[in-house]
Design a protein around this motif. Structure first.
Motif, PDB file in Angstrom:
ATOM      1  N   LYS A  39      27.803  47.065  40.333  1.00  0.00           N
ATOM      2  CA  LYS A  39      28.818  46.221  39.688  1.00  0.00           C
ATOM      3  C   LYS A  39      28.907  46.641  38.227  1.00  0.00           C
TER       4      LYS A  39
ATOM      5  N   GLY B 208      32.838  44.382  32.694  1.00  0.00           N
ATOM      6  CA  GLY B 208      33.815  44.681  31.644  1.00  0.00           C
ATOM      7  C   GLY B 208      33.171  44.964  30.296  1.00  0.00           C
TER       8      GLY B 208
ATOM      9  N   GLY C  44      34.380  44.786  37.047  1.00  0.00           N
ATOM     10  CA  GLY C  44      34.946  43.598  36.442  1.00  0.00           C
ATOM     11  C   GLY C  44      36.039  43.986  35.465  1.00  0.00           C
ATOM     12  N   GLY C  45      36.112  43.245  34.385  1.00  0.00           N
ATOM     13  CA  GLY C  45      37.152  43.497  33.388  1.00  0.00           C
ATOM     14  C   GLY C  45      37.489  42.209  32.634  1.00  0.00           C
ATOM     15  N   GLY C  46      36.514  41.294  32.595  1.00  0.00           N
ATOM     16  CA  GLY C  46      36.734  40.013  31.918  1.00  0.00           C
ATOM     17  C   GLY C  46      37.267  40.161  30.490  1.00  0.00           C
TER      18      GLY C  46
ATOM     19  N   ARG D  47      36.634  31.968  35.554  1.00  0.00           N
ATOM     20  CA  ARG D  47      37.876  31.751  34.811  1.00  0.00           C
ATOM     21  C   ARG D  47      38.817  30.850  35.612  1.00  0.00           C
TER      22      ARG D  47
ATOM     23  N   ASN E 263      41.554  35.477  42.371  1.00  0.00           N
ATOM     24  CA  ASN E 263      40.683  36.105  41.389  1.00  0.00           C
ATOM     25  C   ASN E 263      39.226  35.841  41.796  1.00  0.00           C
TER      26      ASN E 263
ATOM     27  N   ALA F 289      33.590  39.283  39.613  1.00  0.00           N
ATOM     28  CA  ALA F 289      33.209  40.628  40.080  1.00  0.00           C
ATOM     29  C   ALA F 289      31.771  40.689  40.591  1.00  0.00           C
TER      30      ALA F 289
END
Ligand SMILES: Nc1ncnc2c1ncn2[C@@H]1O[C@H](COP(=O)(O)OP(=O)(O)O)[C@@H](O)[C@H]1O
Ligand SMILES: CC(=O)N[C@@H](CCC(=O)OP(=O)(O)O)C(=O)O
Length: 299
Positions: free
Chosen positions: A34, A37, A68-70, A91, A198, A201
């Protein structure tokens, strides 16, 4: 030159030789990585990550990347003037937020990881949980207790999904010996009605690791590992001890879904889950191929 003076390359050769038992241990084994972000904000580090993933593949490991990519979602939401809030590290996702989440995760983030791996000599294929029936989800629910009345209240998180069924057939197809692709997966799932969700991740990576029967789940993040209340690194945690660490506030925010995922994964057959520092160069290689390991292992 005396007998004891190392000759150029000897150090590298010794390191490679020491890695032999670990190379044997992970030969032909699946490792789900994983890639958070926060661990991808630096270009040089992203390239080093991609090279390490390609190296794993060449060493006989079957790496599967879930990203991810928060922070990147937060940045676009901010530019668009859309407010965002988190509950228990998740989120809250309304329609407009979902639009941005899918745009960012399945778009630039997924493709930049794919390109970096391909540039390093691998054959990465970008997917999301919505491809090939990979990740069916149900709407996530959370409850909270009113401190005065102790009555449980349901928190609405909007379009936040929890994996319900993972079909790994597309991953098996991509990673078998004839093909040798490296899957790179964005955590966007869908429900029985085809609606997109959503998915955190970490949660997505855990569900995929379980479904693949992975040997390791590596959760790359922006801290050295899980710390105790005094700020000291905890090198090993038993899955059964995690609820207490959450309840007494030792872990909070984004570390909650991470540890819940780690605990669930090891209870469901994953060999071990490790929370490690993605900001440290070659964190993956250190964890898998050296005796020192890195971060916190959940067993
Ligand atoms: N006990 C703890 N040990 C380490 N980090 C913790 C702990 N409790 C909360 N955290 C927070 O969890 C964060 C990691 O979660 P998150 O920000 O969601 O990472 P990522 O974006 O990599 O998934 C850390 O940066 C830290 O602020
Ligand atoms: C439901 C939920 O919280 N989804 C996450 C998905 C991305 C993610 O998990 O990214 P990191 O791993 O970089 O934090 C979000 O919207 O930020």
């Amino acid at each position: 030159m005396s007998d004891t003076t190392p000759i150029p390359g000897q150090f590298t050769a010794a390191t490679l030789s020491e890695a032999l038992p670990y190379i044997q241990r992970y030969d032909n084994k699946t490792v789900v990585i994983k890639y958070g972000g926060h661990a991808m904000v630096d270009e040089a580090l992203s390239q080093a990550f991609a090279r390490d993933v390609v190296l794993l593949k060449h060493m006989g490991v079957n790496p599967v990347v879930v990203h991810g990519g928060g922070p990147q979602i937060a940045s676009l939401l901010g530019r668009l003037g859309i407010q965002s809030e988190f509950r228990d590290g998740l989120r809250v996702t309304d329609d407009a937020t979902m639009e941005v989440v899918e745009m960012v995760l399945s778009g630039p983030i997924n493709k930049s990881i794919v390109r970096a791996i391909n540039k390093a000599g691998g054959k990465a294929v970008g997917l999301s949980g919505s491809d090939a029936d990979l990740m069916r989800v149900k709407r996530a629910t959370r409850t909270t207790k009113d401190p005065d009345s102790h009555v449980e209240q349901v928190i609405d998180l909007g379009f936040v999904g929890e994996p319900e069924a993972v079909d790994v057939s597309v991953l098996n197809l991509l990673t078998d010996y004839d093909h040798d692709f490296i899957p790179v997966i964005a955590p966007v799932g869908f429900d029985g009605e085809g609606k997109r969700y959503n998915v955190n991740a970490d949660t997505a990576a855990g569900a995929i690791a379980e479904a693949l029967g992975a040997s390791r789940l590596l959760l790359l993040t922006d801290v050295v590992g899980v710390k105790d209340k005094a700020g000291e690194l905890l090198r090993e945690i038993k899955a059964d001890d995690i609820p207490a660490l959450i309840a007494d506030g030792t872990v909070s925010g984004g570390m909650i879904p991470k540890l819940e995922t780690a605990a669930g994964a090891v209870k469901n057959g994953v060999g071990g889950a490790v929370i490690l520092d993605g900001r440290a160069k070659h964190a993956l290689l250190m964890e898998l191929f050296t005796e020192h390991g890195a971060g916190t292992i959940v067993l």
